[in-house]
Design an enzyme around this catalytic site. Sequence first.
Site, PDB file in Angstrom:
ATOM      1  N   ARG A 138       0.865  -1.170   0.000  1.00 47.09           N
ATOM      2  CA  ARG A 138       0.000   0.000   0.000  1.00 47.09           C
ATOM      3  C   ARG A 138       0.908   1.228   0.000  1.00 47.09           C
ATOM      4  O   ARG A 138       2.037   1.185   0.497  1.00 47.09           O
ATOM      5  CB  ARG A 138      -0.903   0.009   1.233  1.00 47.09           C
ATOM      6  N   LYS A 166      -2.146  -2.837   7.941  1.00 45.15           N
ATOM      7  CA  LYS A 166      -3.384  -2.475   8.620  1.00 45.15           C
ATOM      8  C   LYS A 166      -3.565  -3.306   9.887  1.00 45.15           C
ATOM      9  O   LYS A 166      -3.212  -4.477   9.914  1.00 45.15           O
ATOM     10  CB  LYS A 166      -4.578  -2.702   7.684  1.00 45.15           C
ATOM     11  N   HIS A 184      -2.356   2.486  -5.864  1.00 48.03           N
ATOM     12  CA  HIS A 184      -3.117   1.276  -5.550  1.00 48.03           C
ATOM     13  C   HIS A 184      -3.333   0.418  -6.795  1.00 48.03           C
ATOM     14  O   HIS A 184      -3.400  -0.816  -6.699  1.00 48.03           O
ATOM     15  CB  HIS A 184      -4.465   1.632  -4.924  1.00 48.03           C
ATOM     16  N   ARG A 194      -0.440  -1.730  -7.068  1.00 51.51           N
ATOM     17  CA  ARG A 194      -0.602  -2.870  -6.154  1.00 51.51           C
ATOM     18  C   ARG A 194      -1.470  -3.948  -6.812  1.00 51.51           C
ATOM     19  O   ARG A 194      -1.172  -5.137  -6.719  1.00 51.51           O
ATOM     20  CB  ARG A 194      -1.229  -2.368  -4.852  1.00 51.51           C
ATOM     21  N   HIS A 219      -3.947  -9.054   3.276  1.00 46.49           N
ATOM     22  CA  HIS A 219      -5.404  -9.020   3.404  1.00 46.49           C
ATOM     23  C   HIS A 219      -5.849  -9.837   4.620  1.00 46.49           C
ATOM     24  O   HIS A 219      -5.372 -10.955   4.824  1.00 46.49           O
ATOM     25  CB  HIS A 219      -6.069  -9.602   2.153  1.00 46.49           C
ATOM     26  N   TYR A 272      -9.102 -10.693  -7.479  1.00 47.73           N
ATOM     27  CA  TYR A 272      -8.036 -10.840  -8.466  1.00 47.73           C
ATOM     28  C   TYR A 272      -8.167 -12.110  -9.315  1.00 47.73           C
ATOM     29  O   TYR A 272      -7.277 -12.420 -10.099  1.00 47.73           O
ATOM     30  CB  TYR A 272      -6.672 -10.846  -7.770  1.00 47.73           C
TER      31      TYR A 272
END
Length: 239
Positions: A95, A122, A189, A192, A215, A224
């Site tokens: 990110r 995150k 992004h 990414r 994730h 994806y």
Amino acid sequence: MHIVSRRVSCLSSFYKWAKRNEVATDDPVYQVEKPKRPRRIPVWLERHEQQALEAAVRNVDDIPATIFGQPRERMIQVRRRYEMLYLLILNAGLRITEALRLKVRDVKLQDGFAYSLRIIGKGDKERIVPLPEAFGQVFGFWLSGRPKDAFVFAQQPGPGGQPPSPQSARSYLRRLREKAGIDKPVTPHKLRHTYATRVLESGAQLVEVQALLGHDNIATTQMYTHVSEERMRAVVKKL
């Protein structure tokens, strides 16, 4: 659908504020469900678009002798910093905030070669991201001699130097996208997304991509699966 969702969110925020400030006693939208947004296929760069972008960021012929009083040499240094930032995202799937927070000590270096990154993502979750060999060599050389406590993308040398803002990184990338002649929107992004697409194209499983991207939920990584269409087409050719 998006308008309805925004209005529900707005009303929800208002009634939370009203109850907190004793303006209202009830929240009439508490149990109202927001309409679910349809899941979209992410935007990524095709290989020829990625090559065009990388060529554009490496080519400094468009940089004039001075820009707002800054000498050309200084602007070339800025271009090189952004070049390494975008290449890092394309080769590690970070990110933009993760990339800009990266410090030299977070890069595993050995004999001038960058092997992997230690990322705090995150939710303060840590993950290790290995780097491709070719990029690891370039990245390791670029980091040579930098203090361990320095930000990798510091705008000024030394431990006190701060990285550019995410907004600046997005704005610079927009200019490079125009220079490269790419019609689709390109953001950090999207780079990414491009990394995730390339990893899946190479044969990785979704759970492996999930770990690389950081994730929490495999459902997020499932967007994806568009790359499987090309692989499935190759399979049915054998029938």
